[in-house]
Design an enzyme around this catalytic site. Structure first.
Site, short mmCIF file in Angstrom:
data_model
loop_
_atom_site.label_atom_id
_atom_site.label_comp_id
_atom_site.label_asym_id
_atom_site.label_seq_id
_atom_site.Cartn_x
_atom_site.Cartn_y
_atom_site.Cartn_z
N ASN A 13 0.88 -1.17 0.00
CA ASN A 13 0.00 0.00 0.00
C ASN A 13 0.92 1.21 0.00
O ASN A 13 1.51 1.54 1.02
CB ASN A 13 -0.90 -0.02 1.24
CG ASN A 13 -1.70 1.27 1.37
OD1 ASN A 13 -1.75 2.08 0.45
ND2 ASN A 13 -2.33 1.48 2.53
N LYS A 15 0.26 4.27 -0.30
CA LYS A 15 -0.29 5.49 0.32
C LYS A 15 -0.03 6.69 -0.59
O LYS A 15 -0.07 6.54 -1.80
CB LYS A 15 0.25 5.66 1.74
CG LYS A 15 0.05 4.38 2.56
CD LYS A 15 0.32 4.52 4.03
CE LYS A 15 0.05 3.19 4.73
NZ LYS A 15 0.22 3.27 6.18
N HIS A 100 -9.27 1.66 4.87
CA HIS A 100 -7.99 1.77 5.58
C HIS A 100 -8.17 2.71 6.78
O HIS A 100 -8.93 3.67 6.72
CB HIS A 100 -6.90 2.31 4.63
CG HIS A 100 -5.54 2.19 5.21
ND1 HIS A 100 -5.05 3.11 6.12
CD2 HIS A 100 -4.58 1.26 5.06
CE1 HIS A 100 -3.84 2.73 6.49
NE2 HIS A 100 -3.53 1.61 5.87
N GLU A 102 -6.44 5.01 7.85
CA GLU A 102 -6.18 6.42 7.56
C GLU A 102 -7.40 7.08 6.93
O GLU A 102 -7.68 8.26 7.16
CB GLU A 102 -4.92 6.54 6.67
CG GLU A 102 -3.66 6.24 7.47
CD GLU A 102 -2.53 5.61 6.68
OE1 GLU A 102 -2.57 5.63 5.44
OE2 GLU A 102 -1.61 5.06 7.33
N GLU A 172 -5.33 -4.73 10.45
CA GLU A 172 -4.30 -3.71 10.68
C GLU A 172 -4.58 -3.00 12.02
O GLU A 172 -5.37 -2.04 12.05
CB GLU A 172 -4.31 -2.69 9.55
CG GLU A 172 -3.99 -3.28 8.19
CD GLU A 172 -3.34 -2.27 7.27
OE1 GLU A 172 -2.33 -2.62 6.65
OE2 GLU A 172 -3.82 -1.12 7.17
N GLY A 178 2.68 2.35 10.77
CA GLY A 178 3.65 3.42 10.62
C GLY A 178 4.34 3.81 11.91
O GLY A 178 4.99 4.86 11.99
N SER A 218 3.51 -2.13 10.25
CA SER A 218 4.96 -2.26 10.48
C SER A 218 5.48 -3.65 10.15
O SER A 218 6.41 -4.15 10.81
CB SER A 218 5.32 -1.85 11.91
OG SER A 218 4.96 -0.49 12.14
N GLY A 239 2.96 -1.11 4.16
CA GLY A 239 3.10 0.31 3.85
C GLY A 239 4.54 0.65 3.54
O GLY A 239 5.05 0.39 2.45
N GLY A 240 5.24 1.19 4.53
CA GLY A 240 6.61 1.70 4.34
C GLY A 240 7.54 0.75 3.61
O GLY A 240 8.25 1.15 2.67
P1 13P Z 1 3.23 0.38 7.60
O1 13P Z 1 3.68 -0.93 7.01
O2 13P Z 1 3.99 1.56 7.08
O3 13P Z 1 3.13 0.32 9.09
O4 13P Z 1 1.72 0.60 7.06
C1 13P Z 1 0.84 -0.44 7.16
C2 13P Z 1 -0.37 -0.08 6.41
O5 13P Z 1 -1.09 0.83 6.76
C3 13P Z 1 -0.67 -0.85 5.19
O6 13P Z 1 -1.93 -0.54 4.71
#
Ligand code: 13P
Length: 258
Positions: A13, A15, A100, A102, A172, A178, A218, A239-240
């Site tokens: 993802n 983002k 999500h 967010e 999640e 994050g 994470s 994510g990251g």
């Molecule tokens: P991180 O892997 O950066 O923690 O993000 C997870 C996420 O929100 C995937 O949708």
């Protein structure tokens, strides 16, 4: 629980990251690394709307599938800033992240709109990746299971047993996104197993066994193998670490070997 009953899925993802040239560069780096996952682990990159066409073109003929990060529930109309499911499928998009945390936290997404978006995606032939997860203080108050059960029931309201097999659930925990604070593999397994039990109550055991449940929050090259070794953790939403080809590939290979 038999993991072979369902598909392992590793999805990035991205983002709000990457311009089009950067997106192409990252996908060009990822493609050869993950080619060996074909037929074993589904590899997906969920990218910003502006990158979708570039991403679909860059991955044509490969085993990397492309997803969007949201979709609106109406087919068309006066919904400034929104994108419909038909607009996504027309480009060649196959998956879409829905609900999500967010979106829920910053953009007022509710279980009702998550449910509407999920049904609209399914009706258009898109595979939704529906995100659920508890806040830190909900975990501290010991209501994680209530929160997750409520989200699953509301988000999948009126989704048929046939359709839910095309839904991916991403667990999640909001406190792990994050933050560098990953759920332990046991915590991830506990909630993913609870999600499957909830699906079995809503549908039946065979249907629940067919649904891919991912962990996200994470997840990185160093902890993926342990998380993915758990019997109800069928994949990851990353994510990251999905923004670095080598790290993302390490996670894909953990799923291939798991
Ligand atoms: P991180 O892997 O950066 O923690 O993000 C997870 C996420 O929100 C995937 O949708």
């Amino acid at each position: 629980m038999n993991k072979s009953l369902r598909k392992a899925i590793i999805a990035g993802n991205w983002k709000m990251n990457k311009t089009r040239p950067e997106a192409k560069e990252l996908l060009d780096a990822i493609k050869p690394l993950v080619a060996n996952a074909e037929g074993n682990v589904e590899v997906i990159a969920c990218v910003p709307y502006t990158n979708l066409e570039t991403a679909v073109a860059a991955t044509a003929g490969t085993n990397v599938k492309i997803g969007a990060e949201n979709v609106h529930f109406e087919k068309s109309g006066a919904f400034t800033g929104e994108i419909s499911a038909d607009m996504l499928t027309e480009i060649g998009v196959e998956y879409v992240v829905i609900g999500h945390s967010e979106r829920r936290q910053y953009f007022g997404e509710t279980d009702e709109t998550v449910n509407k978006r999920t049904k609209a995606a399914l009706a258009a032939g898109l595979k939704p990746i529906v995100c659920v997860g508890e806040l830190l203080w909900e975990r501290e108050c010991n209501i994680t299971e209530e929160v997750i059960a409520r989200q699953i029931k509301l988000d999948l309201y009126d989704v048929s047993a046939d359709d839910v097999k095309n839904v991916v659930i991403a667990y999640e925990p909001v406190w792990a996104i994050g933050t560098g604070k990953t759920a332990t593999a046991d915590q991830a397994e506990e909630v993913c197993a609870f999600i499957r039990a909830t699906l079995a109550k809503i549908y039946d055991v065979a249907t629940a066994d067919a649904v891919t449940i991912q962990y996200g929050g994470s997840m990185h090259a160093g902890n993926a193998a342990e998380l993915l070794s758990k019997s109800n953790v069928d994949g990851g939403l990353i994510g990251g670490a999905s923004l670095k080809a080598a790290d993302f590939n390490t996670i894909v290979q953990a799923a291939v070997n798991g």
